[in-house]
Design a protein around this motif. Sequence first.
Motif, short mmCIF file in Angstrom:
data_model
loop_
_atom_site.label_atom_id
_atom_site.label_comp_id
_atom_site.label_asym_id
_atom_site.label_seq_id
_atom_site.Cartn_x
_atom_site.Cartn_y
_atom_site.Cartn_z
N GLY A 142 -69.05 -1.33 3.45
CA GLY A 142 -70.23 -2.01 2.93
C GLY A 142 -71.01 -1.24 1.89
N TYR A 143 -70.39 -0.96 0.74
CA TYR A 143 -71.04 -0.19 -0.31
C TYR A 143 -71.09 -1.00 -1.61
CZ TYR A 143 -70.59 3.84 2.74
OH TYR A 143 -70.69 4.69 3.80
N ARG A 144 -72.09 -0.70 -2.42
CA ARG A 144 -72.22 -1.39 -3.71
C ARG A 144 -71.50 -0.58 -4.80
NH1 ARG A 144 -75.70 -5.59 -3.73
NH2 ARG A 144 -77.12 -5.81 -1.96
N ASP A 145 -70.19 -0.48 -4.65
CA ASP A 145 -69.35 0.18 -5.64
C ASP A 145 -68.09 -0.65 -5.80
OD1 ASP A 145 -67.97 0.73 -3.28
OD2 ASP A 145 -68.56 2.83 -3.21
N GLU A 146 -66.96 -0.01 -6.07
CA GLU A 146 -65.73 -0.79 -6.25
C GLU A 146 -65.30 -1.53 -4.99
OE1 GLU A 146 -64.56 3.33 -4.95
OE2 GLU A 146 -65.97 2.45 -6.37
N ARG A 147 -65.91 -1.16 -3.84
CA ARG A 147 -65.60 -1.84 -2.58
C ARG A 147 -66.53 -3.01 -2.27
NH1 ARG A 147 -66.23 3.67 0.69
NH2 ARG A 147 -67.84 3.83 -0.92
N GLU A 148 -67.47 -3.30 -3.18
CA GLU A 148 -68.54 -4.23 -2.84
C GLU A 148 -68.03 -5.59 -2.37
OE1 GLU A 148 -72.59 -6.29 -4.65
OE2 GLU A 148 -71.45 -4.87 -5.87
N TRP A 149 -67.14 -6.21 -3.14
CA TRP A 149 -66.71 -7.56 -2.78
C TRP A 149 -65.78 -7.56 -1.57
CZ3 TRP A 149 -68.82 -12.00 -3.85
CH2 TRP A 149 -69.68 -12.07 -4.95
N SER A 150 -64.92 -6.56 -1.45
CA SER A 150 -64.05 -6.50 -0.27
C SER A 150 -64.85 -6.20 0.99
CB SER A 150 -62.96 -5.44 -0.47
OG SER A 150 -63.52 -4.17 -0.68
N GLY A 151 -65.99 -5.53 0.84
CA GLY A 151 -66.80 -5.20 2.01
C GLY A 151 -67.98 -6.12 2.24
N LYS A 152 -68.11 -7.16 1.41
CA LYS A 152 -69.30 -8.02 1.51
C LYS A 152 -69.34 -8.77 2.84
CE LYS A 152 -71.02 -9.52 -2.29
NZ LYS A 152 -72.36 -8.87 -2.26
N TRP A 153 -68.19 -9.29 3.30
CA TRP A 153 -68.15 -9.98 4.59
C TRP A 153 -68.56 -9.02 5.70
CZ3 TRP A 153 -66.58 -15.00 6.23
CH2 TRP A 153 -66.44 -15.13 7.62
N ALA A 154 -68.01 -7.80 5.68
CA ALA A 154 -68.34 -6.82 6.71
C ALA A 154 -69.82 -6.49 6.71
CB ALA A 154 -67.52 -5.54 6.49
N ALA A 155 -70.40 -6.35 5.52
CA ALA A 155 -71.83 -6.03 5.42
C ALA A 155 -72.68 -7.17 5.98
CB ALA A 155 -72.20 -5.75 3.97
N ARG A 156 -72.33 -8.40 5.64
CA ARG A 156 -73.13 -9.54 6.11
C ARG A 156 -72.95 -9.75 7.61
NH1 ARG A 156 -75.09 -8.17 2.49
NH2 ARG A 156 -75.48 -9.14 0.46
N ALA A 157 -71.74 -9.54 8.12
CA ALA A 157 -71.53 -9.67 9.56
C ALA A 157 -72.37 -8.66 10.32
CB ALA A 157 -70.05 -9.48 9.88
N ASP A 158 -72.42 -7.43 9.82
CA ASP A 158 -73.25 -6.41 10.47
C ASP A 158 -74.73 -6.78 10.39
OD1 ASP A 158 -73.53 -3.62 11.66
OD2 ASP A 158 -74.74 -3.42 9.83
N ASP A 159 -75.15 -7.32 9.25
CA ASP A 159 -76.55 -7.75 9.12
C ASP A 159 -76.91 -8.79 10.18
OD1 ASP A 159 -76.93 -6.11 6.93
OD2 ASP A 159 -76.69 -7.71 5.44
N VAL A 160 -76.03 -9.75 10.38
CA VAL A 160 -76.30 -10.82 11.34
C VAL A 160 -76.35 -10.27 12.77
CG1 VAL A 160 -75.36 -12.92 12.38
CG2 VAL A 160 -75.36 -12.65 9.90
N LEU A 161 -75.37 -9.46 13.13
CA LEU A 161 -75.29 -8.95 14.50
C LEU A 161 -76.38 -7.91 14.80
CD1 LEU A 161 -71.41 -8.59 14.89
CD2 LEU A 161 -72.88 -10.36 15.88
N SER A 162 -76.90 -7.27 13.77
CA SER A 162 -77.93 -6.25 13.97
C SER A 162 -79.34 -6.80 13.88
CB SER A 162 -77.76 -5.12 12.92
OG SER A 162 -76.55 -4.44 13.09
N TRP A 163 -79.50 -8.05 13.49
CA TRP A 163 -80.84 -8.57 13.17
C TRP A 163 -81.79 -8.47 14.35
CZ3 TRP A 163 -84.78 -12.01 13.91
CH2 TRP A 163 -85.59 -12.27 12.82
N ILE A 164 -81.42 -9.02 15.49
CA ILE A 164 -82.29 -8.96 16.67
C ILE A 164 -82.38 -7.54 17.23
CG2 ILE A 164 -82.60 -9.75 19.05
CD1 ILE A 164 -81.42 -12.43 18.22
N PRO A 165 -81.26 -6.83 17.44
CA PRO A 165 -81.37 -5.48 18.00
C PRO A 165 -82.21 -4.52 17.17
CG PRO A 165 -79.11 -6.26 18.17
CD PRO A 165 -79.86 -7.26 17.32
N ALA A 166 -82.13 -4.61 15.83
CA ALA A 166 -82.91 -3.70 14.99
C ALA A 166 -84.40 -3.89 15.21
CB ALA A 166 -82.56 -3.93 13.51
N ARG A 167 -84.83 -5.12 15.33
CA ARG A 167 -86.24 -5.38 15.56
C ARG A 167 -86.66 -5.01 16.98
NH1 ARG A 167 -84.01 -7.57 11.66
NH2 ARG A 167 -85.10 -8.35 9.80
#
Length: 308
Positions: free
Chosen positions: A196-221
């Motif tokens: 999940g980095y904003r470099d040459e891996r950005e598009w290949s890692g975008k699904w992974a980054a968004r999935a982590d955002d969703v699963l972490s939303w409640i626990p982070a708060r």
Amino acid sequence: MQAVSLMPLLLPLAVMVALLVDRLGEPPGWMHPVVGMGRFLGWFRLTGLPAAAAFAAGALAWLLGAAAVVFIALWLEGQVLLVLQPWLSPLRLAGAAVLVGVLLKPLLAWRMLADEARAVEDALRESLDAGRARLSRLVSRDTSTLTDIEVREAAIETLAENLNDSVIAPLFWFAIAGLPGAALYRFANTADAMWGYRDEREWSGKWAARADDVLSWIPARLTALLIARPSLRLLREARRTPSPNSGWPMAAMALRLGVRLGKPGVYTLHADGRSARPDDLHAVLAVAWHAVVAGAALIAGLAWTLRS
């Protein structure tokens, strides 16, 4: 009737067992599930593709790994229940809780997190270069130009952020969906950390980054509220980071300690706070440990409520 009274205890007891086993440290790498997840994710080289193809390939690889992780965790949990049949007696229930807790333990890592934070402070006492080198094992940012205060700030931020990623969030998803839930979360978090980095891996890692955002939303708060009281200030500070989730536990820790934290050129949390001091580590660890205990109790109660 007995099954109804016994089975809701399984997951709360397993949470307690996992935290007790965590005091022994991490299992060896060859049998550590998170290490295995990292190896799987490391097989894929998804750079050099057009954006749409990279996104599709990254999503497919993520889904394949997630399905495998959930299947293995579901099978292991099912084997414990099938062999021990914990609904039959308190003794069988205790045995199942121990086994499930042992299986849960590698999916959380409080002791390792605390030890790594201590190691950064110990290295700083040796020299600034040693502190930078030790911190570089924990963060992706360039540490070569950081001051001692910035190294200390980054260590505190890392501990606060990973309090969610490595402890509270896996326990939360364990309460929701048992061992498969905790395993899925750790896979998602590991994939985000690797892809999940904003470099040459950005598009290949975008699904992974968004999935982590969703699963972490409640626990982070939840993690933030275990660290500090809810307030409008916390809400404002948490929004200063690029991540929708990591700012919550970091901002809560900054406000709780009264310190300024930040990543140079990216964000500053609690800008009017004081600079981090060497003795802040003890306070950070104490606050974090209290959050672990309170969070485990709260999550155990959630697991009980969902299954009663």
